[in-house]
Design a protein around this motif. Structure first.
Motif, PDB file in Angstrom:
ATOM      1  N   SER A  87      69.507 -35.758  88.542  1.00 20.70           N
ATOM      2  CA  SER A  87      68.281 -35.612  89.448  1.00 20.70           C
ATOM      3  C   SER A  87      67.001 -35.160  88.888  1.00 20.70           C
ATOM      4  N   ALA A  88      67.223 -33.776  88.346  1.00 20.01           N
ATOM      5  CA  ALA A  88      66.044 -33.228  87.792  1.00 20.01           C
ATOM      6  C   ALA A  88      65.403 -34.146  86.747  1.00 20.01           C
ATOM      7  N   LEU A  89      66.425 -34.585  85.695  1.00 27.26           N
ATOM      8  CA  LEU A  89      65.829 -35.376  84.797  1.00 27.26           C
ATOM      9  C   LEU A  89      64.897 -36.421  85.562  1.00 27.26           C
ATOM     10  N   ARG A  90      65.167 -37.213  86.292  1.00 25.02           N
ATOM     11  CA  ARG A  90      64.484 -38.399  86.799  1.00 25.02           C
ATOM     12  C   ARG A  90      63.371 -37.685  87.439  1.00 25.02           C
ATOM     13  N   ASP A 112      74.108 -34.525  77.043  1.00 25.83           N
ATOM     14  CA  ASP A 112      73.227 -35.601  76.865  1.00 25.83           C
ATOM     15  C   ASP A 112      72.046 -35.567  77.882  1.00 25.83           C
ATOM     16  N   ILE A 113      72.562 -35.361  78.949  1.00 28.24           N
ATOM     17  CA  ILE A 113      71.326 -35.006  79.923  1.00 28.24           C
ATOM     18  C   ILE A 113      70.741 -33.739  79.908  1.00 28.24           C
ATOM     19  N   TYR A 114      71.271 -32.679  79.597  1.00 26.60           N
ATOM     20  CA  TYR A 114      70.770 -31.438  79.372  1.00 26.60           C
ATOM     21  C   TYR A 114      69.462 -31.513  78.087  1.00 26.60           C
ATOM     22  N   ASN A 115      69.987 -32.192  76.957  1.00 33.32           N
ATOM     23  CA  ASN A 115      69.301 -32.319  75.908  1.00 33.32           C
ATOM     24  C   ASN A 115      67.942 -33.250  76.153  1.00 33.32           C
ATOM     25  N   ALA A 116      68.251 -34.348  77.137  1.00 29.60           N
ATOM     26  CA  ALA A 116      67.217 -34.999  77.531  1.00 29.60           C
ATOM     27  C   ALA A 116      66.128 -34.243  78.291  1.00 29.60           C
ATOM     28  N   LEU A 117      66.596 -33.429  79.268  1.00 24.59           N
ATOM     29  CA  LEU A 117      65.733 -32.570  80.133  1.00 24.59           C
ATOM     30  C   LEU A 117      64.898 -31.603  79.071  1.00 24.59           C
ATOM     31  N   LYS A 118      65.480 -30.962  78.179  1.00 25.86           N
ATOM     32  CA  LYS A 118      64.879 -30.158  77.204  1.00 25.86           C
ATOM     33  C   LYS A 118      63.684 -31.065  76.582  1.00 25.86           C
ATOM     34  N   GLU A 119      63.962 -32.145  76.148  1.00 28.74           N
ATOM     35  CA  GLU A 119      63.041 -33.152  75.574  1.00 28.74           C
ATOM     36  C   GLU A 119      61.764 -33.585  76.604  1.00 28.74           C
ATOM     37  N   THR A 135      57.917 -32.774  76.516  1.00 25.32           N
ATOM     38  CA  THR A 135      57.157 -34.054  76.380  1.00 25.32           C
ATOM     39  C   THR A 135      56.001 -33.859  77.505  1.00 25.32           C
ATOM     40  N   ALA A 136      56.175 -33.344  78.690  1.00 27.82           N
ATOM     41  CA  ALA A 136      55.449 -33.081  79.706  1.00 27.82           C
ATOM     42  C   ALA A 136      54.180 -32.193  79.605  1.00 27.82           C
TER      43      ALA A 136
END
Length: 822
Positions: A132-135, A260-267, A271-272
């Motif tokens: 949810s945080a990733l979205r 996978d989600i955690y790494n996507a969050l970091k990335e 990016t932001a």
């Protein structure tokens, strides 16, 4: 009570306590029994050693975790490091199970079947919350991308229309030209007047932009674990308790998906941040700076700049909106000074803002808050009227001096009179600011930079100070404090007051007063808790002396910042946390043990009566409110405890080379720390140490057969140059050791080189490189052999502890690794 790694038990944590740090090794699996925790992520590699303030300042609060969740179960199946930092949202209770591997988790489940369902549920919960945080963050990225792309396209449109000179070179700006051409090719209506709707419109399909998409993470797998969470608890318990293979498969698969989600969050947070820096960055090209440059183009009329200024205002408005989103959603304050941006916009407009004033007829404006700064500061301090009036009168005389750096007696007397009252005003302002929780930048500028009067600085210097006072420091792993923050730590009893110029600390003064019958033991509690008295002691005994010494030119010293003491641009000469970290890291890369000291370790619970271990203790670094050229090694430890940090002092601004300044400072620190740790044996050659061997070397160099006559003459000249001050003689050799000898450039004589190799060894990579050179071969071999022998002794001793059924304490494990791998 802090959670002890590798030790099972029940732990209570207070509200706002940090329990685990992101990047910290997982040595237990932890069940939240009661309370609520906030999960915080950083966009940097990790926050393993970061203090609480830094985690809160640089982290992003993603979500809260409720009770009955194993908060780090997934970490043990992945990196074996905590993915998030956890802070107690309320008073909480945690049960910690010692565990270092997936096998430990499986063993725990086998011993308690219900834990199988709780483990899978816990990872599923973290997975769901993280997704949810990733979205959310990717939606923010999409909005940022649309905004920045469109502002850049509009910039090039305005450039075509008005032909202003500004031509940005950054790649993302150049990409905007291609995007503009794409819009033209596809016949998209382009605005030649300011249009908010255009600037936020989504052209991703036109540009064929590939945003970071949550669908890159397997949505069906996420949905699967969400459905598991919706099953009744008893059904989950019976299902996962029925088959260990099924449980283990789910644990590993869910952990992999979580990671996978955690790494996507970091990335995504990285990016932001990149997009936010495109909007505004204070040290490179950005949308704000390029619109600002364009609006100030001398060839444009005031009519021509209207559209540019509207875009500039809109950019600041959107920055404020995103700052509000980050604060509300992530409890994160962006490193953007909104107040300064608004002031900068006002300065670019053709008409002066009603909230600004003109200074020195220069046409540049400063904030209304800074008008009549001197009078405001003195009035706010509430010092006695006669002291305040005399200070203002003396300062008025100083303000009109033609040569403020004059060393004439009359000028020195005037400066001394001002300095005498300055520190009374300084202490009074600080105490009032703290008691009222006053956040005015005027007083922050005064306390951190010694700013008092806008008339003794240029408008550019005033605005730079105003900007710097609102800027958040970059993340750093060393404890560096501005003067205001340092005094807050003294006031709150987080830190003890520093020693005075005679080496006495706050407690020493109490003992002295007790001897003189001025105080007794019954006064000790009141004395220790006299918060104003602690601050007064620090201001009078450390700040007053250290500021003058840091200035570096006693004959022209003045406590208040003025233009004639500034030799270079303030923004470039500010001693920031990141500059300090960069300089120290460079030294530590060469001298890895500079902050280590040998201390005694005991642990009655594990039967360890006494072990000597190497402990890393980084000194506190304090910035004095002065533009100066000297650093100070104020104290090597705090009080009488040899495991406490020392205190190093730097000026807030310096025109000198900070790397050289810190190298000299740490050379002094190495000497004084060894001297303190050795006590009365510091110069006893029978007790081998850095100071004893070096003292023996410089005292008896004339009789040393390992020195040539030429080398002896150089030592003699060195002793004369530093007036026989052993610390300074050593530090001059230490500077050569780090700067030259570490690169294989021979500058030292054989004796001093051997002493430094033994007691200030280079890092492993440098030793291996130097071991191939003839002059280092024997020294390197002796060092490595001695180290290997000591490692074997430690391993034998520690193995006995492990064989007795006691887990090796982390402190002992860290000590072994220090000798084994460094």
């Amino acid at each position: 009570m802090g959670i002890v790694p590798c030790q099972s038990g029940n732990y209570s944590v207070k509200e706002n306590d940090i329990i685990f740090n992101e990047g910290q090794d997982t040595q237990s699996v932890n069940l939240l029994l009661q309370g609520k925790l906030d999960a915080i992520i950083s966009h940097s590699e990790n926050a393993c050693d970061a203090p609480k303030e830094q985690i809160l300042r640089n982290g992003y609060r993603l979500f809260s975790i409720d009770q009955n969740v194993f908060i780090n179960a997934a970490d043990l199946f992945n990196s074996k490091k905590y993915s998030f930092s956890y802070i107690a949202r309320e008073s909480s209770t945690i049960y910690s199970f010692a565990a270092k591997s997936p096998e430990s988790v499986i063993a725990l489940i086998e011993s308690q079947k219900d834990y199988a369902a709780y483990m899978v549920t816990s990872i599923s919960t973290l997975l769901d919350l993280s997704y949810s945080a990733l979205r959310d963050i990717r939606q923010i990225i999409k909005e940022l991308s649309n905004l920045t792309d469109n502002l850049i396209v509009y910039f090039w449109l305005l450039k075509e229309k008005y032909s202003f000179a500004s031509t940005p070179s950054e790649n993302f700006f150049r990409d905007g030209l291609d995007k503009l051409q794409t819009l033209k090719d596809k016949n998209v209506d382009l605005p030649f007047k300011f249009d908010k709707a255009f600037l936020v419109r989504d052209f991703s399909e036109v540009f064929e932009t590939e945003y970071l998409d949550p669908s890159a993470i397997s949505t069906p797998r996420v949905d699967y674990y969400r459905h598991i969470l919706e099953l009744p608890l008893e059904l989950r318990k019976s299902f996962f308790a029925a088959d260990a293979f099924i449980t283990e498969y789910h644990l590993k698969d869910a952990s992999e998906l979580f990671y996978d989600i955690y790494n996507a969050l970091k990335e995504s947070f990285c990016t932001a941040n990149e997009y936010l820096e495109r909007l505004y960055c204070d040290n490179k090209q950005c949308i704000f700076s390029e619109y600002q440059k364009a609006s100030m183009d001398q060839d444009l009329s005031s009519h021509d700049t209207v559209e540019i200024l509207k875009a500039l205002d809109f950019t600041v408005l959107k920055i404020k909106e995103f700052a509000a989103i980050y604060k509300k959603q992530y409890n994160h304050k962006l490193d953007i000074d909104i107040t300064y941006l608004e002031l900068a916009v006002n300065q670019t407009k053709s008409h002066a803002s009603a909230s600004s004033i003109e200074v020195r007829g220069s046409g540049e404006t400063i904030s209304e808050e800074l008008k009549d700064s001197l009078e405001k500061i003195v009035t706010y301090s509430d010092v006695p009227k006669e002291i305040g009036q005399a200070f203002l009168a003396n300062f008025s005389t100083f303000r009109h001096l033609k040569n403020k750096l004059s060393s004439d007696n009359s000028v020195r007397e005037l400066k001394s009179a001002i300095a005498a009252s300055y520190f009374n005003i300084y202490g009074a302002v600080f105490k009032k600011v703290v008691s009222e929780k006053n956040t005015s930048r005027l007083f922050s500028m005064f306390l951190n930079y010694s700013y008092m009067d806008e008339n003794v600085l240029t408008p550019e210097e005033v605005n730079t100070l105003y900007y710097l006072s609102g800027k958040q420091p970059a993340p750093a792993s060393y404890s560096a404090y501005g003067t205001k923050d340092w005094l807050i730590n003294i006031y709150s009893k987080e830190k003890d007051p520093s020693i005075n110029e005679f080496g006495q600390d706050y407690n020493d003064i109490f003992r002295e007063k007790k001897k003189r019958k001025e105080l007794s033991d019954k006064d000790k509690f009141k004395y220790d808790n006299d918060l104003d008295g602690r601050v007064d002691f620090e201001v009078k005994n450390m700040l007053r002396v250290a500021q003058k010494l840091c200035h570096g030119q006693i004959s022209v010293y003045f406590p208040v910042l003025h233009s004639e003491m500034i030799t270079r641009d303030l923004s470039k000469t500010q001693v920031t946390d990141s500059k300090i970290q960069e300089a120290i890291d460079k030294i530590v890369e060469t001298d890895f043990s500079i902050f280590h000291r040998e201390v005694s370790y005991r642990n009655a619970d594990t039967g360890i009566e006494k072990e000597f271990i190497m402990k890393r203790v980084v000194p506190d670094i304090i910035r004095m409110p002065i533009y100066g050229c000297r650093s100070l090694m104020w104290q090597e430890i705090t009080g009488r405890d040899r495991t406490t940090p020392g205190r190093l002092i730097l000026p807030a601004f310096t025109g000198e080379n900070l790397n050289d300044m810190l190298l000299k400072l740490l050379g002094n620190f190495r000497w004084e720390l060894c001297r303190t740790m050795m006590g009365v044996s510091w110069n006893d050659i029978t007790q081998k140490s850095l100071t004893s061997e070096y003292m023996d070397y410089i005292q008896f160099y004339k009789k040393n057969k390992d020195l040539s006559e030429e080398a002896k003459e150089k030592v003699k000249a060195q002793i004369q140059k530093y007036h026989n001050r052993a610390r300074d003689i050593f530090t001059s050799d230490y500077e050569i050791w780090i700067n030259h000898e570490s690169k294989g450039i021979m500058r030292l004589n054989k004796v001093s080189r051997e002493i430094l190799f033994r007691h200030c060894p280079f890092s492993k990579a440098i030793r291996e490189m130097l071991s191939k050179q003839p002059r280092f071969v024997d020294m390197a071999a002796k060092y490595e052999n001695s180290k290997a022998k000591y490692v074997r002794e430690l391993e034998n001793r520690y193995n006995k502890i492990v064989k007795s059924g006691i887990a090796l304490d982390p402190e002992l494990e860290e000590n072994l690794n220090f000798y084994k791998y460094k």
